[in-house]
Design a protein around this motif. Structure first.
Motif, PDB file in Angstrom:
ATOM      1  N   ARG A   6       0.686  -1.242   0.022  1.00 49.28           N
ATOM      2  CA  ARG A   6      -0.018  -0.129   0.079  1.00 49.28           C
ATOM      3  C   ARG A   6       0.766   1.367   0.048  1.00 49.28           C
ATOM      4  O   ARG A   6       0.438   2.242   0.425  1.00 49.28           O
ATOM      5  N   PHE A   7       1.860   1.246  -0.580  1.00 50.31           N
ATOM      6  CA  PHE A   7       2.833   2.481  -0.917  1.00 50.31           C
ATOM      7  C   PHE A   7       1.933   3.403  -1.801  1.00 50.31           C
ATOM      8  O   PHE A   7       0.952   3.003  -2.557  1.00 50.31           O
ATOM      9  N   THR A   8       2.102   4.719  -1.702  1.00 52.43           N
ATOM     10  CA  THR A   8       1.388   5.469  -2.771  1.00 52.43           C
ATOM     11  C   THR A   8       1.645   5.199  -4.304  1.00 52.43           C
ATOM     12  O   THR A   8       2.554   4.786  -4.611  1.00 52.43           O
ATOM     13  N   PRO A   9       0.482   5.649  -5.206  1.00 53.94           N
ATOM     14  CA  PRO A   9       0.848   5.337  -6.215  1.00 53.94           C
ATOM     15  C   PRO A   9       2.108   5.985  -7.020  1.00 53.94           C
ATOM     16  O   PRO A   9       2.632   5.506  -7.710  1.00 53.94           O
ATOM     17  N   LEU A  10       2.267   7.156  -6.333  1.00 52.80           N
ATOM     18  CA  LEU A  10       3.301   7.880  -6.873  1.00 52.80           C
ATOM     19  C   LEU A  10       4.660   7.267  -6.732  1.00 52.80           C
ATOM     20  O   LEU A  10       5.581   6.970  -7.467  1.00 52.80           O
ATOM     21  N   PHE A  11       4.830   6.689  -5.288  1.00 49.61           N
ATOM     22  CA  PHE A  11       5.795   5.932  -5.208  1.00 49.61           C
ATOM     23  C   PHE A  11       6.228   4.742  -5.876  1.00 49.61           C
ATOM     24  O   PHE A  11       7.180   4.163  -6.349  1.00 49.61           O
ATOM     25  N   GLU A  12       4.961   4.052  -6.058  1.00 51.79           N
ATOM     26  CA  GLU A  12       5.051   2.633  -6.872  1.00 51.79           C
ATOM     27  C   GLU A  12       5.523   3.047  -8.314  1.00 51.79           C
ATOM     28  O   GLU A  12       6.367   2.178  -8.905  1.00 51.79           O
ATOM     29  N   SER A  13       5.355   4.277  -8.712  1.00 50.04           N
ATOM     30  CA  SER A  13       5.424   4.569 -10.150  1.00 50.04           C
ATOM     31  C   SER A  13       7.002   4.966 -10.558  1.00 50.04           C
ATOM     32  O   SER A  13       7.270   4.941 -11.584  1.00 50.04           O
ATOM     33  N   LEU A  14       7.683   5.208  -9.417  1.00 44.01           N
ATOM     34  CA  LEU A  14       9.060   5.638  -9.656  1.00 44.01           C
ATOM     35  C   LEU A  14       9.926   4.542 -10.178  1.00 44.01           C
ATOM     36  O   LEU A  14       9.929   3.516  -9.622  1.00 44.01           O
ATOM     37  N   PRO A  15      11.110   4.991 -10.758  1.00 43.24           N
ATOM     38  CA  PRO A  15      11.769   4.071 -11.546  1.00 43.24           C
ATOM     39  C   PRO A  15      12.951   4.041 -10.299  1.00 43.24           C
ATOM     40  O   PRO A  15      13.056   4.468  -9.448  1.00 43.24           O
ATOM     41  N   ILE A 106       6.472  21.635  -5.770  1.00 43.11           N
ATOM     42  CA  ILE A 106       6.025  20.789  -6.559  1.00 43.11           C
ATOM     43  C   ILE A 106       5.280  19.869  -6.427  1.00 43.11           C
ATOM     44  O   ILE A 106       5.378  19.104  -5.400  1.00 43.11           O
ATOM     45  N   GLU A 107       3.728  19.871  -6.964  1.00 41.51           N
ATOM     46  CA  GLU A 107       2.846  18.672  -6.710  1.00 41.51           C
ATOM     47  C   GLU A 107       2.871  17.802  -8.059  1.00 41.51           C
ATOM     48  O   GLU A 107       2.966  18.356  -9.056  1.00 41.51           O
ATOM     49  N   HIS A 125      14.848  14.259  -8.080  1.00 43.41           N
ATOM     50  CA  HIS A 125      14.106  14.819  -6.999  1.00 43.41           C
ATOM     51  C   HIS A 125      12.745  15.258  -7.654  1.00 43.41           C
ATOM     52  O   HIS A 125      11.772  15.053  -7.034  1.00 43.41           O
ATOM     53  N   GLY A 128      10.702  12.252  -8.417  1.00 42.04           N
ATOM     54  CA  GLY A 128      10.501  11.741  -7.084  1.00 42.04           C
ATOM     55  C   GLY A 128       9.419  12.450  -6.456  1.00 42.04           C
ATOM     56  O   GLY A 128       8.528  11.762  -5.573  1.00 42.04           O
ATOM     57  N   HIS A 129       8.908  13.599  -6.574  1.00 41.10           N
ATOM     58  CA  HIS A 129       7.866  14.397  -6.194  1.00 41.10           C
ATOM     59  C   HIS A 129       6.617  14.495  -7.298  1.00 41.10           C
ATOM     60  O   HIS A 129       5.756  15.349  -7.231  1.00 41.10           O
TER      61      HIS A 129
ATOM     62  N   ARG B 103       6.969   9.503   3.594  1.00 36.10           N
ATOM     63  CA  ARG B 103       6.642   9.835   2.254  1.00 36.10           C
ATOM     64  C   ARG B 103       6.052   8.612   1.184  1.00 36.10           C
ATOM     65  O   ARG B 103       5.509   8.870   0.474  1.00 36.10           O
ATOM     66  N   MET B 104       6.648   7.355   1.602  1.00 36.55           N
ATOM     67  CA  MET B 104       6.369   6.396   0.776  1.00 36.55           C
ATOM     68  C   MET B 104       5.122   5.961   0.970  1.00 36.55           C
ATOM     69  O   MET B 104       4.181   5.230  -0.023  1.00 36.55           O
ATOM     70  N   LYS B 250      14.521   4.694  -4.277  1.00 37.43           N
ATOM     71  CA  LYS B 250      13.867   5.577  -5.255  1.00 37.43           C
ATOM     72  C   LYS B 250      13.677   7.208  -4.941  1.00 37.43           C
ATOM     73  O   LYS B 250      13.318   7.915  -5.569  1.00 37.43           O
TER      74      LYS B 250
END
Lengths: 369, 369
Positions: A6-15, A106-107, A125, A128-129, B103-104, B250
């Motif tokens: 259940r990490f955030t979708p943003l975190f999951e999407s990061l390379p 940044i959002e 970074h 990452g954001h 953050r994750m 990440k």
């Protein structure tokens, strides 16, 4: 072994890519000892003896957290720079501060302007954001100030990154051009003016501290990692309006600074005689690198930094082969990541021993290509 | 001087409060020299002589960035703990790692469960990422495992924080209770099991490393700041599944670690004989603090940490007067921030000199109240 679900979708999407592979990792993977460490724009001349003495003294107190307000270091920097301590925010290297600034502005989905091939850790970074990287190419191996400005305006971007002098090319703009650029930006666009390499640049490269400190959409970043020879200490700082500087307190790691590192930075700042000596040695080393390049039929670019970009006259594959070939001789260098900059290799200033190794290895490598 | 006009609404909304005021700041504001620094749960017995030697040796190389993969430290930790290097993530102290974990997992508005009065810096990061703090009170001065679990379930919270042993109360749960709690959590809730004080806890307090390492919703955090005496070095680590550990790559500051600090941590890990000696000195100091408290009619609580919480028998105002009064004698201590915990003062283990100052000052302060 799975990861948490259940990490955030943003975190999951990061390379999973990392900004830079360090020389130690190269040594492990290639089973190759690095003899000349001239790839990461570190400073092999090292810090002053007075700095090493200050570090030894501070080590005794390493059981104490550093002062979370960084009072002494901010006071020292303010006196040195000619501003107030309130205009300074301190962090664990510029890299950490870049991450904090991106987080402030940044959002997900917002556009961020930088030059195509500029500092990868800034891009790390931004991604990452959740920011969108918007890039403009270098022009004649310099960051294109008009191109950056046009892109900011077109995209109404809230954040733009510009390094002066530039990394990885070593090029630079004069202070007047920088000021003109900074003042032409919309006040709703924050400029990160990265001056990591300012100490080695010619007179007239940096705008006066006073000239931009009242402009709340400018943050200037500097470091003890380059000319001061303290890359391993992780001490960077931001010069900006007092309100902006105070803002870092909302999100920074208040107890993030190493106590020994802060003592090292303060001592380094005090020993400006040593700094001037090192700057001269760096200039000599740049000359030496350039001469070695020319002797081997390559084209060194002018540099205001502690490294030299050398045009190898072909493409990225060719330059990569030179980088890899030098490593087989124990010479660690790097190269820009993006065309057309990646026709170049990038070599950091180093000691006479480093230069001798480079001088010996380069023609051998070129012969094999 | 105004601030930049286009920070994110989240950033603008954040309070300017800081998690802790450091002793140096207290010295400056009150013009009072701290003679006994026993308030921040630092370790006045300091690191081993072998650690100071390793720091001095590493200082020579401080012109180099630290290995961004932290290979040697991870290997050393893995060998010490009985896990794989892939199960470890390293960061600039637990504080930095807590920020990364929040953050994750946390998007604005999400609920995060912790105990009312537990670690303020965790709360700082939760608020900083827009999370909503959901708290359950301590029960008999211990974190209430059933209360935490009930709140997690009720709110379907993605993140819960639990420190064992606890700060600021010094209380602890046995390993079996911790395991039962961890295993009862929904797999969609990440547990931060903060074990900053594990080295000073009784046998049987920490679950085996192997018992939770396959559970992807658990991250255990540890540090060199407490028993190892390296608060100023900023070295913390996470023990978790390999996939989770890789996730830090990440977003972390890859070049964030001080080279001298990493060398210090590795040397400290090697010198377990010294660690055992320090743990005994800490235990003796806890006894001494408790005895001083009792002599003065106060009630020391049992502690598994390097500090002792002492019940002063009244409310937060009363305890605050004792904290402030001790500072006037040069004795820096702290206290819990929230009722009913704030009927206590919190005193860190320290040297014989520290204890003598405390012993002399406390009755003088109490007499004035």
């Amino acid at each position: 072994m799975p990861a948490f679900s259940r990490f955030t979708p943003l975190f999951e999407s990061l390379p999973s890519t990392v900004p830079f592979v360090g020389p130690e990792a190269l040594e492990r993977r290639r089973q190759q000892t690095v003899l000349a460490r001239i790839g990461a724009n570190e400073n092999g001349f090292g810090p002053a003896p007075s700095v090493l003495a200050a570090m030894a003294a501070a080590a005794e107190d390493t059981w104490k957290y550093a002062d979370p307000e960084n009072f002494d270091l901010k006071s020292g920097l303010a006196a040195h720079l000619g501003c107030k301590p309130e205009n300074i925010a301190v962090g664990e290297g510029i890299d950490s501060l870049l991450g904090q600034i991106v987080r402030m502005v940044i959002e997900p989905g917002m556009g961020v302007v930088t030059s195509l091939g500029a500092y990868p850790t800034f891009n790390f970074h931004v991604v990452g954001h959740g920011g969108r990287l918007l890039t403009t190419p270098y022009l004649n191996d310099k960051e294109d100030l008009q191109g950056l400005l046009d892109l900011v305006r077109k995209e109404n971007a809230p954040l733009v990154y510009f390094a002066n002098p530039d990394n990885p090319m070593g090029s630079w703009w004069d202070a007047e051009s920088v000021l003109r650029f900074a003042r032409a930006l919309p006040e709703t666009t924050l400029l990160i003016l990265d001056e990591a390499y300012c100490e080695t640049a010619p007179q007239g490269t940096q705008p006066d501290i006073g000239s931009l400190i009242d402009q709340p959409n400018v943050m200037r970043t500097r470091t003890f990692s380059k000319a001061y020879g303290l890359a391993g200490a992780r001490v960077g700082y931001v010069i900006t309006s007092a309100e902006n500087a105070r803002g870092f307190d909302k999100i920074r790691n208040h107890f993030g600074m190493s106590r020994v590192s802060v003592a090292a930075a303060l001592a380094a700042l005090t020993d400006q005689v040593y700094l001037q000596q090192v700057i001269e040695r760096i200039a000599d080393s740049r000359e030496r690198i350039s001469a070695i390049g020319r002797t081997n039929g390559l084209l060194p670019l002018a540099s205001a930094t502690n490294f030299v970009a050398i045009d190898c006259g072909s493409d990225g594959d060719h330059a990569r082969r030179i980088v890899d070939g030098l490593l087989e001789h124990g010479v660690f260098i790097r190269m820009p990541g993006v065309a057309p900059l990646n026709r170049c290799i990038r070599i950091s200033a180093g000691t006479a021993e480093d230069m001798a190794l480079l001088e010996s290895a380069l023609p051998q490598v070129l012969k094999t290509l």
